[in-house]
Structures are given as C-alpha cells and as structure tokens.
Scaffold this active site. Structure first.
Site, PDB file in Angstrom:
ATOM      1  N   ARG A  83      10.767 -19.460   3.714  1.00 15.73           N
ATOM      2  CA  ARG A  83      11.306 -19.966   4.979  1.00 15.73           C
ATOM      3  C   ARG A  83      12.010 -21.293   4.735  1.00 15.73           C
ATOM      4  O   ARG A  83      11.576 -22.074   3.887  1.00 15.73           O
ATOM      5  CB  ARG A  83      10.164 -20.208   5.992  1.00 15.73           C
ATOM      6  CG  ARG A  83       9.482 -18.933   6.476  1.00 15.73           C
ATOM      7  CD  ARG A  83      10.413 -18.081   7.313  1.00 15.73           C
ATOM      8  NE  ARG A  83       9.819 -16.851   7.805  1.00 15.73           N
ATOM      9  CZ  ARG A  83       9.935 -15.662   7.210  1.00 15.73           C
ATOM     10  NH1 ARG A  83      10.580 -15.551   6.070  1.00 15.73           N
ATOM     11  NH2 ARG A  83       9.400 -14.582   7.749  1.00 15.73           N
ATOM     12  N   ASP A 100      12.577  -0.911  -2.302  1.00 14.57           N
ATOM     13  CA  ASP A 100      11.192  -1.374  -2.101  1.00 14.57           C
ATOM     14  C   ASP A 100      10.391  -0.281  -1.397  1.00 14.57           C
ATOM     15  O   ASP A 100      10.122  -0.362  -0.203  1.00 14.57           O
ATOM     16  CB  ASP A 100      11.262  -2.663  -1.263  1.00 14.57           C
ATOM     17  CG  ASP A 100       9.908  -3.236  -0.898  1.00 14.57           C
ATOM     18  OD1 ASP A 100       8.913  -2.929  -1.593  1.00 14.57           O
ATOM     19  OD2 ASP A 100       9.835  -3.999   0.082  1.00 14.57           O
ATOM     20  N   LEU A 101      10.018   0.763  -2.155  1.00 14.42           N
ATOM     21  CA  LEU A 101       9.308   1.897  -1.551  1.00 14.42           C
ATOM     22  C   LEU A 101       7.824   1.925  -1.918  1.00 14.42           C
ATOM     23  O   LEU A 101       7.078   2.773  -1.442  1.00 14.42           O
ATOM     24  CB  LEU A 101       9.993   3.221  -1.934  1.00 14.42           C
ATOM     25  CG  LEU A 101      11.448   3.334  -1.458  1.00 14.42           C
ATOM     26  CD1 LEU A 101      12.040   4.682  -1.864  1.00 14.42           C
ATOM     27  CD2 LEU A 101      11.573   3.135   0.040  1.00 14.42           C
ATOM     28  N   LYS A 102       7.411   1.015  -2.791  1.00 14.55           N
ATOM     29  CA  LYS A 102       5.976   0.807  -3.089  1.00 14.55           C
ATOM     30  C   LYS A 102       5.225   2.117  -3.329  1.00 14.55           C
ATOM     31  O   LYS A 102       4.249   2.445  -2.646  1.00 14.55           O
ATOM     32  CB  LYS A 102       5.296   0.035  -1.963  1.00 14.55           C
ATOM     33  CG  LYS A 102       5.896  -1.353  -1.710  1.00 14.55           C
ATOM     34  CD  LYS A 102       5.057  -2.113  -0.702  1.00 14.55           C
ATOM     35  CE  LYS A 102       5.584  -3.493  -0.412  1.00 14.55           C
ATOM     36  NZ  LYS A 102       6.785  -3.539   0.430  1.00 14.55           N
ATOM     37  N   LEU A 103       5.637   2.872  -4.349  1.00 19.14           N
ATOM     38  CA  LEU A 103       5.011   4.168  -4.626  1.00 19.14           C
ATOM     39  C   LEU A 103       3.548   4.015  -5.074  1.00 19.14           C
ATOM     40  O   LEU A 103       3.204   3.047  -5.767  1.00 19.14           O
ATOM     41  CB  LEU A 103       5.804   4.915  -5.712  1.00 19.14           C
ATOM     42  CG  LEU A 103       6.925   5.827  -5.187  1.00 19.14           C
ATOM     43  CD1 LEU A 103       7.971   5.056  -4.431  1.00 19.14           C
ATOM     44  CD2 LEU A 103       7.560   6.591  -6.336  1.00 19.14           C
ATOM     45  N   THR A 163       0.597  -9.406   0.655  1.00 16.91           N
ATOM     46  CA  THR A 163       0.305 -10.748   1.195  1.00 16.91           C
ATOM     47  C   THR A 163      -0.392 -10.658   2.555  1.00 16.91           C
ATOM     48  O   THR A 163      -0.894 -11.650   3.058  1.00 16.91           O
ATOM     49  CB  THR A 163       1.604 -11.582   1.312  1.00 16.91           C
ATOM     50  OG1 THR A 163       2.625 -10.768   1.867  1.00 16.91           O
ATOM     51  CG2 THR A 163       2.043 -12.103  -0.029  1.00 16.91           C
ATOM     52  N   ARG A 212      14.273 -12.333   7.678  1.00 15.63           N
ATOM     53  CA  ARG A 212      14.665 -12.916   8.965  1.00 15.63           C
ATOM     54  C   ARG A 212      15.338 -14.285   8.919  1.00 15.63           C
ATOM     55  O   ARG A 212      16.236 -14.522   9.730  1.00 15.63           O
ATOM     56  CB  ARG A 212      13.444 -12.926   9.905  1.00 15.63           C
ATOM     57  CG  ARG A 212      13.086 -11.509  10.349  1.00 15.63           C
ATOM     58  CD  ARG A 212      11.674 -11.383  10.828  1.00 15.63           C
ATOM     59  NE  ARG A 212      10.722 -11.512   9.732  1.00 15.63           N
ATOM     60  CZ  ARG A 212       9.408 -11.442   9.875  1.00 15.63           C
ATOM     61  NH1 ARG A 212       8.883 -11.242  11.064  1.00 15.63           N
ATOM     62  NH2 ARG A 212       8.610 -11.558   8.825  1.00 15.63           N
ATOM     63  N   ASP A 260       0.730   7.173  -6.011  1.00 12.22           N
ATOM     64  CA  ASP A 260       0.296   8.576  -5.952  1.00 12.22           C
ATOM     65  C   ASP A 260      -0.176   8.966  -7.356  1.00 12.22           C
ATOM     66  O   ASP A 260      -0.259   8.116  -8.238  1.00 12.22           O
ATOM     67  CB  ASP A 260       1.459   9.464  -5.464  1.00 12.22           C
ATOM     68  CG  ASP A 260       0.975  10.721  -4.736  1.00 12.22           C
ATOM     69  OD1 ASP A 260       0.000  11.338  -5.210  1.00 12.22           O
ATOM     70  OD2 ASP A 260       1.573  11.090  -3.725  1.00 12.22           O
ATOM     71  N   ILE A 261      -0.431  10.237  -7.592  1.00 10.13           N
ATOM     72  CA  ILE A 261      -0.864  10.640  -8.929  1.00 10.13           C
ATOM     73  C   ILE A 261       0.313  10.475  -9.898  1.00 10.13           C
ATOM     74  O   ILE A 261       1.488  10.537  -9.493  1.00 10.13           O
ATOM     75  CB  ILE A 261      -1.405  12.088  -8.954  1.00 10.13           C
ATOM     76  CG1 ILE A 261      -0.349  13.090  -8.503  1.00 10.13           C
ATOM     77  CG2 ILE A 261      -2.674  12.194  -8.122  1.00 10.13           C
ATOM     78  CD1 ILE A 261      -0.761  14.543  -8.710  1.00 10.13           C
ATOM     79  N   PRO A 262       0.022  10.224 -11.178  1.00 10.95           N
ATOM     80  CA  PRO A 262       1.096   9.909 -12.137  1.00 10.95           C
ATOM     81  C   PRO A 262       2.246  10.905 -12.142  1.00 10.95           C
ATOM     82  O   PRO A 262       3.419  10.507 -12.155  1.00 10.95           O
ATOM     83  CB  PRO A 262       0.356   9.883 -13.482  1.00 10.95           C
ATOM     84  CG  PRO A 262      -1.035   9.451 -13.129  1.00 10.95           C
ATOM     85  CD  PRO A 262      -1.326  10.088 -11.799  1.00 10.95           C
ATOM     86  N   ASN A 263       1.947  12.194 -12.101  1.00  9.11           N
ATOM     87  CA  ASN A 263       3.018  13.193 -12.188  1.00  9.11           C
ATOM     88  C   ASN A 263       3.969  13.107 -10.995  1.00  9.11           C
ATOM     89  O   ASN A 263       5.196  13.194 -11.144  1.00  9.11           O
ATOM     90  CB  ASN A 263       2.397  14.596 -12.279  1.00  9.11           C
ATOM     91  CG  ASN A 263       3.446  15.659 -12.506  1.00  9.11           C
ATOM     92  OD1 ASN A 263       4.238  15.564 -13.449  1.00  9.11           O
ATOM     93  ND2 ASN A 263       3.493  16.651 -11.641  1.00  9.11           N
ATOM     94  N   THR A 264       3.417  12.903  -9.813  1.00 13.05           N
ATOM     95  CA  THR A 264       4.238  12.802  -8.605  1.00 13.05           C
ATOM     96  C   THR A 264       5.114  11.547  -8.649  1.00 13.05           C
ATOM     97  O   THR A 264       6.300  11.579  -8.313  1.00 13.05           O
ATOM     98  CB  THR A 264       3.325  12.787  -7.357  1.00 13.05           C
ATOM     99  OG1 THR A 264       2.597  14.012  -7.346  1.00 13.05           O
ATOM    100  CG2 THR A 264       4.122  12.649  -6.078  1.00 13.05           C
ATOM    101  N   LYS A 290      17.789  -5.646  -0.405  1.00 14.42           N
ATOM    102  CA  LYS A 290      16.555  -4.859  -0.502  1.00 14.42           C
ATOM    103  C   LYS A 290      16.558  -3.793   0.587  1.00 14.42           C
ATOM    104  O   LYS A 290      16.767  -4.088   1.766  1.00 14.42           O
ATOM    105  CB  LYS A 290      15.334  -5.761  -0.325  1.00 14.42           C
ATOM    106  CG  LYS A 290      14.011  -5.004  -0.352  1.00 14.42           C
ATOM    107  CD  LYS A 290      12.838  -5.953  -0.369  1.00 14.42           C
ATOM    108  CE  LYS A 290      12.259  -6.268   0.979  1.00 14.42           C
ATOM    109  NZ  LYS A 290      11.560  -5.160   1.632  1.00 14.42           N
TER     110      LYS A 290
HETATM  111  O1  C5P Z   1      11.711 -11.421   7.227  1.00 14.07           O
HETATM  112  P1  C5P Z   1      10.951 -11.829   5.995  1.00 14.07           P
HETATM  113  O2  C5P Z   1      11.652 -12.906   5.188  1.00 14.07           O
HETATM  114  O3  C5P Z   1       9.493 -12.167   6.288  1.00 14.07           O
HETATM  115  O4  C5P Z   1      10.982 -10.512   5.063  1.00 14.07           O
HETATM  116  C1  C5P Z   1      10.211 -10.411   3.881  1.00 14.07           C
HETATM  117  C2  C5P Z   1      10.416  -9.047   3.275  1.00 14.07           C
HETATM  118  O5  C5P Z   1       9.596  -8.927   2.123  1.00 14.07           O
HETATM  119  C3  C5P Z   1      10.041  -7.888   4.190  1.00 14.07           C
HETATM  120  O6  C5P Z   1      10.951  -6.812   3.894  1.00 14.07           O
HETATM  121  C4  C5P Z   1       8.642  -7.512   3.764  1.00 14.07           C
HETATM  122  O7  C5P Z   1       8.371  -6.141   3.950  1.00 14.07           O
HETATM  123  C5  C5P Z   1       8.686  -7.836   2.267  1.00 14.07           C
HETATM  124  N1  C5P Z   1       7.373  -8.112   1.663  1.00 14.07           N
HETATM  125  C6  C5P Z   1       6.545  -9.140   2.073  1.00 14.07           C
HETATM  126  N2  C5P Z   1       5.329  -9.350   1.450  1.00 14.07           N
HETATM  127  C7  C5P Z   1       4.933  -8.559   0.447  1.00 14.07           C
HETATM  128  C8  C5P Z   1       5.769  -7.512   0.011  1.00 14.07           C
HETATM  129  C9  C5P Z   1       6.995  -7.313   0.646  1.00 14.07           C
HETATM  130  O8  C5P Z   1       6.906  -9.891   2.980  1.00 14.07           O
HETATM  131  N3  C5P Z   1       3.782  -8.791  -0.169  1.00 14.07           N
END
Ligand code: C5P
Length: 235
Positions: free
Chosen positions: A184, A62-65, A122, A214, A67-71, A35
C-alpha cells in the site's frame, strides 16, 4: 530478473480488463506485468492469457493449484501452452506435487514459465494454522520450511509477505524469488489486507516483485499510480 511491479487485474470480465489496460497505451513504454487470478480466469477463460500475451504483457497466472501430482502435472502442461510467464501452486501439495508440476510446465523446447509456491495465505493467522490446519508450529517456521521444500523441489521462488522476504532469501538464497502482495502507498486504504508495507519498504526488505491491486486499479489515475509504484519500488 529485475525488480518489477505486477498489477493484479482482479476484474470480472475480459472487457473490463481490456478497458483498464487501454489506459496504459497513452503511457510511453508502459507494458505492465499483469496478474490473472481465479476470478478473471474463470470468467474470461484461457483465451485471456493468450490475448494479454499477444498485446505484449508478461502474465503471472495466479491459479494456486493443489491436487494430486498427476493432475497438477497435466494442468501445468495446459497453462504452459497458454504462454504464461509465471505460474503458482500451494506448497502444501507436497514436494512430489511440486516436482510433477515442473515436469508438466516444461515445454518440448526445454523452456518453461517460472514456478512459485504459496507458503501460507496471508489470510491464515497463527490461530487458524493451529486450530483449522492442525499445524502446531510458529507461522514463520512453517513458511520457511515450505519455502525450503519448494526450493528443494526445484521451484523458482515463493509468494509471501514482504515482511518475510528477507528471511526467505536468508534461508533459500538471494536468487530464490519472493513475489509479495500486501503493498500500500503510505496513508492508503488497507482494504482487507492486514500486514502491509509501502513499495519503498518492500524494496528495502528484499522483495523481487510486488503484486499491487487496488492501490492501482482503484486509483483516480491508475497510470500515474502505477508509475509512482514503479518509481518507488524499482526506480
Ligand atoms: O488489491 P490488493 O493490492 O490487495 O491485491 C493483492 C492481490 O494479491 C490480490 O489479487 C490477492 O488475491 C493476491 N494475494 C494476496 N495475498 C496472498 C496471495 C495473493 O493478497 N497471500
């Protein structure tokens, strides 16, 4: 699509990312799905997507766009051209924005990356939902409603917590993908994540992909941690 582990490469540079991934060359048959988030994309530029694709990785951009639909449509066209396998946006951008995004992603040959929507981050809790976003409904209902909107717009799935994966599948179908961070190992450090599950529990709850940062990137032996994760989740 089978179950798989996606490594969140939350690094500040191309060099650090390539050094990290070089460790996996010693692992026979390991070509992790990775990612690329905002930090790495903005630091290293779009070439990092092409470079990781050329090295044989599948890439979740994972850039989470939002904005307005056209953009969003025109931006998705650019991201699709980079060869990403999976892209995302905020469902809050509305159904019109999600439909436009799909149009932009579709390449001249009809192929396109998968597209998933963030329902609610989250890091947003019920109090922030009500007081900051002014949404007066239970979090779970909001998430399921946003997931249904994404499905109605033609998207392939959502980003959600593993704890919500089963309910999303119940409402939107088992083929609708759930891509879930917040994972985790048992007894591992939580960091800033609050609602976490183990890879094994995420599998039981129905997650299709887990996004793990992590617990793998900061492990003393990242390759062993990745393999343990795959074994627990998809093995
Ligand atoms: O290090 P860790 O396992 O917490 O990384 C989780 C990844 O998932 C991070 O890149 C974080 O930005 C992404 N993420 C998240 N919760 C979301 C959306 C994305 O933890 N709701």
């Amino acid at each position: 699509m089978g179950k798989d582990v996606i490594i969140a490469c939350d690094f500040e540079s191309r060099e650090r990312t390539l050094d990290f991934l070089a460790q996996f060359s010693a692992c026979d048959g390991c070509k992790p799905f990775v990612k690329i988030g905002m930090e790495l994309f903005y630091a290293a530029g779009p070439d990092i997507v092409r470079e990781l694709k050329d090295r044989g990785h599948r890439v979740f951009l994972d850039l989470k766009l939002h904005d307005i639909p056209n953009t969003v449509k025109k931006t998705m066209r650019v991201l699709s051209g980079l060869g990403a396998d999976l892209c995302n946006l905020h469902a809050a951008g509305t159904r019109a924005m999600m439909e436009a995004a799909l149009e932009g992603l579709t390449r001249p040959d009809g192929t396109r990356p998968l597209l998933i929507a963030v329902t609610q981050l989250t890091s947003t809790d019920q109090a922030a939902l009500e007081q900051d976003l002014w949404i007066r409904a239970p979090m779970e209902e909001v998430i399921l409603h946003y997931a249904e909107n994404a499905r109605a717009a033609g998207l392939d799935g959502v980003v959600c917590s593993p704890l919500e994966a089963g309910k999303v599948h119940g409402r939107c179908g088992t083929e609708f993908l759930t891509v879930t961070p917040g994972v985790r190992f048992a007894g591992g450090e939580l960091g800033d994540q609050k609602r976490v599950t183990t890879p094994a529990r995420a599998r039981e709850l129905g997650s299709d992909y887990i996004v793990v940062g992590r617990p793998i990137t900061a492990a003393p032996d990242p390759v062993a941690a990745y393999q343990a994760c795959v074994e627990e989740f998809a093995g």
